[in-house]
Design a protein around this motif. Structure first.
Motif, mmCIF file in Angstrom:
data_model
loop_
_atom_site.group_PDB
_atom_site.id
_atom_site.type_symbol
_atom_site.label_atom_id
_atom_site.label_comp_id
_atom_site.label_asym_id
_atom_site.label_seq_id
_atom_site.Cartn_x
_atom_site.Cartn_y
_atom_site.Cartn_z
ATOM 1 N N GLU A 52 -11.719 -3.422 7.464
ATOM 2 C CA GLU A 52 -13.058 -2.850 7.637
ATOM 3 C C GLU A 52 -13.310 -1.716 6.651
ATOM 4 O OE1 GLU A 52 -13.061 -1.794 11.739
ATOM 5 O OE2 GLU A 52 -13.487 -3.845 12.425
ATOM 6 N N VAL A 53 -12.302 -0.881 6.447
ATOM 7 C CA VAL A 53 -12.439 0.220 5.485
ATOM 8 C C VAL A 53 -12.583 -0.327 4.070
ATOM 9 C CG1 VAL A 53 -11.182 2.127 4.394
ATOM 10 C CG2 VAL A 53 -11.263 1.945 6.883
ATOM 11 N N GLN A 54 -11.782 -1.317 3.735
ATOM 12 C CA GLN A 54 -11.861 -1.921 2.404
ATOM 13 C C GLN A 54 -13.241 -2.516 2.161
ATOM 14 O OE1 GLN A 54 -9.177 -5.247 1.719
ATOM 15 N NE2 GLN A 54 -8.923 -4.645 -0.415
ATOM 16 N N ALA A 55 -13.780 -3.205 3.171
ATOM 17 C CA ALA A 55 -15.106 -3.806 3.030
ATOM 18 C C ALA A 55 -16.174 -2.732 2.870
ATOM 19 C CB ALA A 55 -15.406 -4.680 4.251
ATOM 20 N N ALA A 56 -16.043 -1.636 3.611
ATOM 21 C CA ALA A 56 -17.022 -0.552 3.520
ATOM 22 C C ALA A 56 -16.992 0.106 2.140
ATOM 23 C CB ALA A 56 -16.749 0.487 4.608
ATOM 24 N N ILE A 57 -15.788 0.330 1.607
ATOM 25 C CA ILE A 57 -15.657 0.953 0.284
ATOM 26 C C ILE A 57 -16.203 0.029 -0.800
ATOM 27 C CG2 ILE A 57 -14.024 1.737 -1.460
ATOM 28 C CD1 ILE A 57 -12.236 2.733 0.811
ATOM 29 N N ARG A 58 -15.777 -1.241 -0.757
ATOM 30 C CA ARG A 58 -16.225 -2.179 -1.794
ATOM 31 C C ARG A 58 -17.747 -2.331 -1.777
ATOM 32 N NH1 ARG A 58 -13.004 -6.151 -0.880
ATOM 33 N NH2 ARG A 58 -11.653 -5.868 -2.697
ATOM 34 N N ASP A 59 -18.303 -2.494 -0.594
ATOM 35 C CA ASP A 59 -19.752 -2.666 -0.486
ATOM 36 C C ASP A 59 -20.478 -1.410 -0.967
ATOM 37 O OD1 ASP A 59 -22.154 -4.168 0.576
ATOM 38 O OD2 ASP A 59 -22.271 -2.360 1.816
ATOM 39 N N LYS B 154 -15.540 6.971 8.067
ATOM 40 C CA LYS B 154 -15.359 7.709 9.324
ATOM 41 C C LYS B 154 -15.869 6.901 10.509
ATOM 42 C CE LYS B 154 -15.679 12.271 7.133
ATOM 43 N NZ LYS B 154 -16.500 13.494 6.972
ATOM 44 N N ASP B 155 -16.970 6.200 10.304
ATOM 45 C CA ASP B 155 -17.510 5.361 11.384
ATOM 46 C C ASP B 155 -16.528 4.258 11.763
ATOM 47 O OD1 ASP B 155 -19.812 6.870 11.418
ATOM 48 O OD2 ASP B 155 -21.010 5.434 10.251
ATOM 49 N N ARG B 156 -15.946 3.615 10.744
ATOM 50 C CA ARG B 156 -14.995 2.532 11.029
ATOM 51 C C ARG B 156 -13.754 3.086 11.722
ATOM 52 N NH1 ARG B 156 -18.174 -0.353 12.110
ATOM 53 N NH2 ARG B 156 -16.446 -1.685 12.730
ATOM 54 N N ALA B 157 -13.298 4.255 11.290
ATOM 55 C CA ALA B 157 -12.139 4.869 11.947
ATOM 56 C C ALA B 157 -12.458 5.227 13.393
ATOM 57 C CB ALA B 157 -11.698 6.111 11.175
ATOM 58 N N GLY B 158 -13.705 5.669 13.627
ATOM 59 C CA GLY B 158 -14.108 6.000 14.992
ATOM 60 C C GLY B 158 -14.126 4.779 15.899
ATOM 61 N N VAL B 159 -14.623 3.669 15.371
ATOM 62 C CA VAL B 159 -14.626 2.421 16.146
ATOM 63 C C VAL B 159 -13.192 1.981 16.432
ATOM 64 C CG1 VAL B 159 -15.216 -0.033 16.078
ATOM 65 C CG2 VAL B 159 -16.885 1.671 15.303
#
Length: 253
Positions: free
Chosen positions: A142-149, A165-170
């Motif tokens: 999820e973090v990788q997808a967020a960074i790439r996007d 931070k949102d993905r880490a919170g989830v």
């Protein structure tokens, strides 16, 4: 099997369960709080300030290596969670022994052999490790997808950082759910196996008395079930976050 002594035992089980659940969740929150993203944010700053999309994309390997280093502490469950699971197993065994002693039906003292208790703990810990082990790779994706996007769309450092931070919170919420569930599951498993060890074939469903109880489980309160014929969603403690208890049916000889 409803008497003041049994009610006291049930209250003790619930209190111990609540303490163990709180211990497990505190460990999870501490593990996620220890995520140090300083190096990742520094790399993101450099990447997000690069005009060329191709140049930004070249940062991905370094960014994910930085993430892996920051998230290394999540690769194993917190020790406090493992301790809580072991404590839940012990609580389930102890509760069964106490209820047998208070039943006025079982005349001989019942004990669960230490070797069997260790087997219960091994089973509970293996299950907990399996569920926990799926979370870090999921969060990484999820973090990788967020960074790439974010880099492909030319988002700012603040925007990408917030997405991380949102993905880490989830993920933290999912990990807390795992912790709560594995504590209740461990207690339910130990109680079930302890009763089976004693030759018990049926139980009375006993639900908790608060607003967290599912309506379907509240409706089962006081009803008799067979260990060989579970309800659709499982025995007490098996459904996600179920804190219900199985009271052994001890018929007089």
């Amino acid at each position: 099997m409803s008497n003041p002594v049994v009610e006291r035992i049930l209250r003790g089980l619930e209190q111990r369960g609540n303490r163990l659940e709180a211990q497990a969740i505190r460990g999870v929150l501490a593990a996620y709080k220890d995520l140090n993203l300083a190096e990742l944010i520094a790399l993101l700053r450099a990447a997000s300030e690069t005009d060329s999309p191709l140049a930004r994309a070249r940062y991905m390997d370094d960014l994910m290596r930085s993430w892996d280093a920051a998230a290394a502490g999540l690769s194993q469950p917190p020790e406090s969670l493992a301790q809580a699971v072991r404590g839940a197993v012990q609580s389930g065994v102890t509760g069964t022994v106490e209820m047998f002693a208070a039943s006025q039906v079982v005349t001989d003292a019942f004990t669960v052999p230490a070797t069997l208790q260790l087997r219960f703990m091994d089973h509970a810990e293996a299950r907990m490790l399996e569920f926990w082990g799926a979370e870090p790779p999921r969060l990484r994706q999820e973090v990788q997808a967020a960074i790439r996007d974010g880099l492909e769309r030319g988002q700012s450092l603040d925007q990408i950082g917030q997405r991380i931070k949102d993905r880490a919170g989830v993920s933290r919420s999912r990990a807390s759910l795992i912790a709560r569930n594995e504590v209740s599951t461990a207690a339910g498993f130990a109680m079930r196996e302890s009763q089976k060890e004693a030759g018990v074939t049926e139980y009375i469903w006993r639900s908790s008395s608060d607003d967290r109880v599912r309506p379907t489980h509240r409706a089962r309160n006081g009803k008799r079930f067979s260990w060989d014929d579970p309800p659709a969603d499982g025995h007490p403690g098996e459904p996600i976050n179920c804190r219900c208890v199985a009271l052994a049916v001890l018929d007089p000889p």
